[in-house]
Design an enzyme around this catalytic site. Structure first.
Site, PDB file in Angstrom:
ATOM      1  CE  LYS A 160      -4.291  -1.375   2.368  1.00  0.00           C
ATOM      2  NZ  LYS A 160      -5.059  -1.177   3.627  1.00  0.00           N
ATOM      3  CE  LYS A 165     -22.502   2.563  -1.560  1.00  0.00           C
ATOM      4  NZ  LYS A 165     -22.377   3.498  -0.457  1.00  0.00           N
ATOM      5  CG  ASN A 224     -22.893   1.814  10.551  1.00  0.00           C
ATOM      6  OD1 ASN A 224     -23.243   2.857  10.002  1.00  0.00           O
ATOM      7  ND2 ASN A 224     -21.704   1.278  10.355  1.00  0.00           N
ATOM      8  CG  PHE A 231     -30.243   3.964   4.421  1.00  0.00           C
ATOM      9  CD1 PHE A 231     -29.753   5.134   3.878  1.00  0.00           C
ATOM     10  CD2 PHE A 231     -29.355   2.936   4.651  1.00  0.00           C
ATOM     11  CE1 PHE A 231     -28.422   5.295   3.590  1.00  0.00           C
ATOM     12  CE2 PHE A 231     -28.002   3.086   4.379  1.00  0.00           C
ATOM     13  CZ  PHE A 231     -27.533   4.270   3.846  1.00  0.00           C
ATOM     14  CB  CYS A 289     -19.701  -0.691   7.483  1.00  0.00           C
ATOM     15  SG  CYS A 289     -18.149   0.081   7.036  1.00  0.00           S
ATOM     16  CB  THR A 300     -16.367   1.159  13.334  1.00  0.00           C
ATOM     17  OG1 THR A 300     -16.573   2.080  12.270  1.00  0.00           O
ATOM     18  CG2 THR A 300     -17.692   0.829  13.987  1.00  0.00           C
ATOM     19  N   GLY A 359     -34.439  -4.757  -1.688  1.00  0.00           N
ATOM     20  CA  GLY A 359     -33.575  -5.445  -2.651  1.00  0.00           C
ATOM     21  C   GLY A 359     -33.077  -6.745  -2.054  1.00  0.00           C
ATOM     22  CD  GLU A 379     -16.435   0.569   0.754  1.00  0.00           C
ATOM     23  OE1 GLU A 379     -16.415   0.201  -0.436  1.00  0.00           O
ATOM     24  OE2 GLU A 379     -15.994  -0.113   1.699  1.00  0.00           O
ATOM     25  CG  LEU A 433     -16.182   8.739   5.997  1.00  0.00           C
ATOM     26  CD1 LEU A 433     -14.704   8.610   5.630  1.00  0.00           C
ATOM     27  CD2 LEU A 433     -16.676  10.153   5.778  1.00  0.00           C
TER      28      LEU A 433
END
Ligand code: UDX
Length: 483
Positions: free
Chosen positions: A35, A339, A227, A268, A279, A120, A272, A154, A152
């Site tokens: 990285k 997603k 969350n 939200f 997360c 988290t 689906g 993604e 945040l």
């Protein structure tokens, strides 16, 4: 301010780049040589809109990279811990990376710093970080620990950081809170949004985000609770969609009817094949475990997880009910990421559905705008091909399945799609199309929580290619249940 961010995953990298955008001097630290080298080469290791632009603006000036934690800590006034907290075998958050970073920070502290938890983490983690640092020789007068959870998503992480609904700081120390307020000052006083060179100079910001200062424990709980609540909304609408299917109601109408209540809100509530990602699944199981440790049996979360897992089974039952036998069927799949807008396939419901279809002997032709490479590492290449476009995936397929909500799928040329498919069958796991439109284009169409559309052979104007297929003499042609 001089800031060190430890960990260059999604949270660390976006936070570091955005702190630089706010005017701070940032060192992004990662001990993973792969990285670190990629970052040094200017590569952006994550698929995230606007990060390349922020790299362009700040890399080498306000945004530096390092693989030396102690050196970076000694130069910084604020140190953000943004390392991974993956689930361990019993679903609890693995905090070993947080602990090892806390130990290393302790030995590098020579003057006052604030240590800020961005990852988290379960409640009490800030307290543990403090204990570990004291145990490893850091002087109590030289540091304070705070929690600064991130919200945040993604695919929209940069905008979520720079245009947040709120900024949460958890600390029991006013001086520490004040330093953190200074870090976020350009957002809190709105000056960032008035800058001519802000990322979105034309985006109107009616009022700057509020700063919510809490105790460390409350801030840690805010993250999990946020969350868990969002995941609960998704499972709730998926349960409502199942009832809509049973009674013949339309979940889009129900969504509009409940979402227009300002206490509920429209976000939200998209039904689906369920939620995935790095997360929600891990945070829910970690929250469940934390609650249990604290003596509370949070069974509601179990139900949220159960409904979510059930969604994939329900979808597979839909596929079987439309196609009858699956063995040997050639299926086009649109979407592999968890997603739309990301290349991330962690806990992706699409991957889970494709795995089940492969297990049942299907041949898969899959297209995803960004996640194909990551998906290939999980699914391999046996009985699955990775197409370069939606139309290539559709060619000669017995049906098309939509598994990820990529916006570009909504713009597909439906007439062309119908010509390419062997049969005009679409099974939509993300409600990307409208049943009425699909009926007009002569498809058999089934989705989540809405009425099915049945193509009557010969009803719609057949294109010459499609007309040929409908009398296809191949023996397996009969195996596909007449739409
Ligand atoms: C989430 C939280 O939104 C974010 O605040 C937190 O910091 C990290 O976890 P993320 O997982 O990146 O963000 O994406 P999100 O947009 O929340 O979607 C999560 C999953 O829920 C995806 O699989 C998505 O497809 C699904 N989803 C989302 C639905 O099925 N229906 C919806 O209405 C919204």
């Amino acid at each position: 301010m001089r800031i060190a961010v430890i960990g260059s995953g999604h949270v660390g990298l976006v936070s570091g780049a955005c702190f630089a955008e706010l005017g701070h001097d940032v060192i992004l630290v990662d001990n993973d040589p792969v990285k670190y080298e990629a970052l040094q080469r200017g590569e952006c290791p994550i698929h995230e809109k606007h990060v390349p632009e922020l790299f362009q603006r700040h890399r080498g000036t306000r945004l530096q990279f390092s693989d030396a934690l102690a050196d970076s800590v000694s130069k910084a006034e604020a140190i953000f811990i943004a390392v991974g907290t993956p689930p361990d075998i019993n679903g609890e958050a693995d905090l070993s990376y947080v602990e090892s970073v806390a130990r290393e920070i302790a030995s590098a502290i020579k003057e006052y710093k604030i240590i800020v938890g961005k990852s988290t983490v379960p409640v009490y983690t800030s307290e543990w970080v403090r204990k570990v640092m004291l145990l490893n020789g850091a002087s109590a007068s030289l540091f304070d620990v705070a929690s600064n959870p991130e919200f945040l998503r993604e695919g929209t992480a940069v905008t979520d950081f720079l245009y947040p609904d709120r900024i949460v700081i958890g600390t029991d120390n006013d001086a520490c809170a004040e330093r953190l307020r200074l870090i976020y000052q350009p957002l809190l006083d709105g000056s960032y949004y008035r800058r001519a060179d802000s990322l979105f100079p034309h985006k109107v910001v009616k009022s700057p985000p509020p700063l919510i200062v809490t105790t460390a424990k409350s801030a840690e709980l805010i993250k999990y609770a946020s969350n868990a609540f969002l995941a609960m909304k998704i499972s709730f609408i998926n349960a409502v969609a199942a009832i809509c299917e049973s009674v013949g109601a339309d979940v889009d109408q129900v969504r509009e009817g409940i979402g227009s209540d300002s206490r509920i809100g429209r976000q939200f509530l998209r039904p689906g094949i369920g939620y995935g990602g790095s997360c929600f699944p891990k945070d829910l199981s970690a929250y469940r475990a934390v609650a249990r440790e604290c003596g509370y049996d949070f069974r509601l979360l179990e139900e949220v997880m159960r409904i979510n897992n059930e969604q994939r089974e329900r979808f597979l039952r839909k596929v079987r009910s439309v196609l009858w036998t699956l063995k040997g069927k050639r299926l086009a799949v649109l979407g592999l990421a968890f997603k739309g807008g990301t290349d991330d396939v962690r806990e992706s419901p699409a991957i889970s559905v494709v795995r089940s279809l492969l297990d049942e002997g299907c041949k898969i032709q899959a297209y995803d705008p960004a996640a194909a490479q990551n998906a290939r590492e999980l699914l391999g290449t046996q009985n699955i091909q990775y197409a370069a476009s939606a139309m290539e995936a559709a060619r000669d397929a017995d049906a098309l399945l939509v598994l990820t909500d990529w916006e570009e799928f909504r713009a597909i040329d439906l007439d062309r799609l119908r010509e390419l498919l062997r049969y005009p069958i679409v099974i939509d796991g993300r409600n990307m199309f409208s049943p009425a439109t699909m009926a007009e284009h002569g498809f058999t169409y089934t989705s989540v929580g809405r009425g099915d559309v049945h193509h009557q052979a010969g009803s719609a104007q057949k294109s010459p290619a499609a007309a040929k297929k409908s009398v296809d003499p191949r023996p397996e042609a009969d195996a596909v249940k007449a739409p």
